[in-house]
Design a protein around this motif. Sequence first.
Motif, mmCIF file in Angstrom:
data_model
loop_
_atom_site.group_PDB
_atom_site.id
_atom_site.type_symbol
_atom_site.label_atom_id
_atom_site.label_comp_id
_atom_site.label_asym_id
_atom_site.label_seq_id
_atom_site.Cartn_x
_atom_site.Cartn_y
_atom_site.Cartn_z
ATOM 1 N N MET A 1 0.857 -0.479 -0.242
ATOM 2 C CA MET A 1 0.138 0.076 0.124
ATOM 3 C C MET A 1 1.089 1.162 -0.147
ATOM 4 N N ASN A 2 0.245 2.342 -0.976
ATOM 5 C CA ASN A 2 1.153 3.721 -0.622
ATOM 6 C C ASN A 2 0.266 4.042 -0.466
ATOM 7 N N LYS A 3 1.238 5.767 -0.114
ATOM 8 C CA LYS A 3 0.457 6.510 0.247
ATOM 9 C C LYS A 3 -1.097 7.452 -0.742
ATOM 10 N N LEU A 6 -3.648 4.860 0.668
ATOM 11 C CA LEU A 6 -4.075 4.693 1.792
ATOM 12 C C LEU A 6 -4.954 5.959 1.363
ATOM 13 N N SER A 9 -8.361 4.522 -0.043
ATOM 14 C CA SER A 9 -8.498 3.964 1.009
ATOM 15 C C SER A 9 -9.602 3.972 2.624
ATOM 16 N N LEU A 10 -9.193 5.188 3.102
ATOM 17 C CA LEU A 10 -10.094 6.204 3.804
ATOM 18 C C LEU A 10 -11.331 7.526 3.472
ATOM 19 N N VAL A 26 -3.560 13.464 4.856
ATOM 20 C CA VAL A 26 -2.869 12.987 5.223
ATOM 21 C C VAL A 26 -1.495 13.474 5.141
ATOM 22 N N PHE A 30 2.117 13.623 7.684
ATOM 23 C CA PHE A 30 3.430 13.396 7.727
ATOM 24 C C PHE A 30 4.004 14.789 7.377
ATOM 25 N N VAL A 90 0.476 -7.117 14.529
ATOM 26 C CA VAL A 90 1.645 -7.705 13.343
ATOM 27 C C VAL A 90 1.480 -9.234 13.756
#
Lengths: 95, 97
Positions: A1-3, A6, A9-10, A26, A30, A90
Amino acid sequence: MNKSDLIESLAKKLPNLAGRDVEVIVNTIFESMTESLRQGDRIEIRGFGSFEVRTRKPRIGRNPKTGMSVEVGERKVPFFKVGKELRERVNKAVI
Amino acid sequence: MTKADIIEQIYEKVGFSKKESAEIVELVFDTMKETLEKGEKIKISGFGNFVVRQKRPRIGRNPQTGEEIEISARRVLTFRPSQVLKSALNKDEIAEF
């Protein structure tokens, strides 16, 4: 998954927000984390983990191509320590 | 910096209410946790990669007693900072790419 994944998905989970807004949020997250580390500050996200800046001592390095010695000055490196909740999640599904 | 400070940044810079900002920030980290839990890696360009790694069982030692114990196979999360982040911390010239 890259930015982008993400963000996508959000956006699906936030149907009332414009995709552009999700992207800005997002990026802001960061960017503010980077800025905080740049100031030498520690970041703690409960359940996720913490980030801190560690200092590497100056050392004599070598140019691998020529074998010449070069001085490598003091370096700051980001360090991430996984939080307890995420570490356990995890590890839960060990195959 | 804590989650509260990140929420404050969203509130100030993006203009969402504190309540909305808090919900979104929570959702971002929840989504990342769900992804990593599945063993999938996350690549955030300009920041770094979160990678789940499989570790084989190995023999460890209790440093206090010297006693040998088996450390079971496990999955661990590692963070590999991007060159951009590393440069940002060192005020290097190559901060942009």
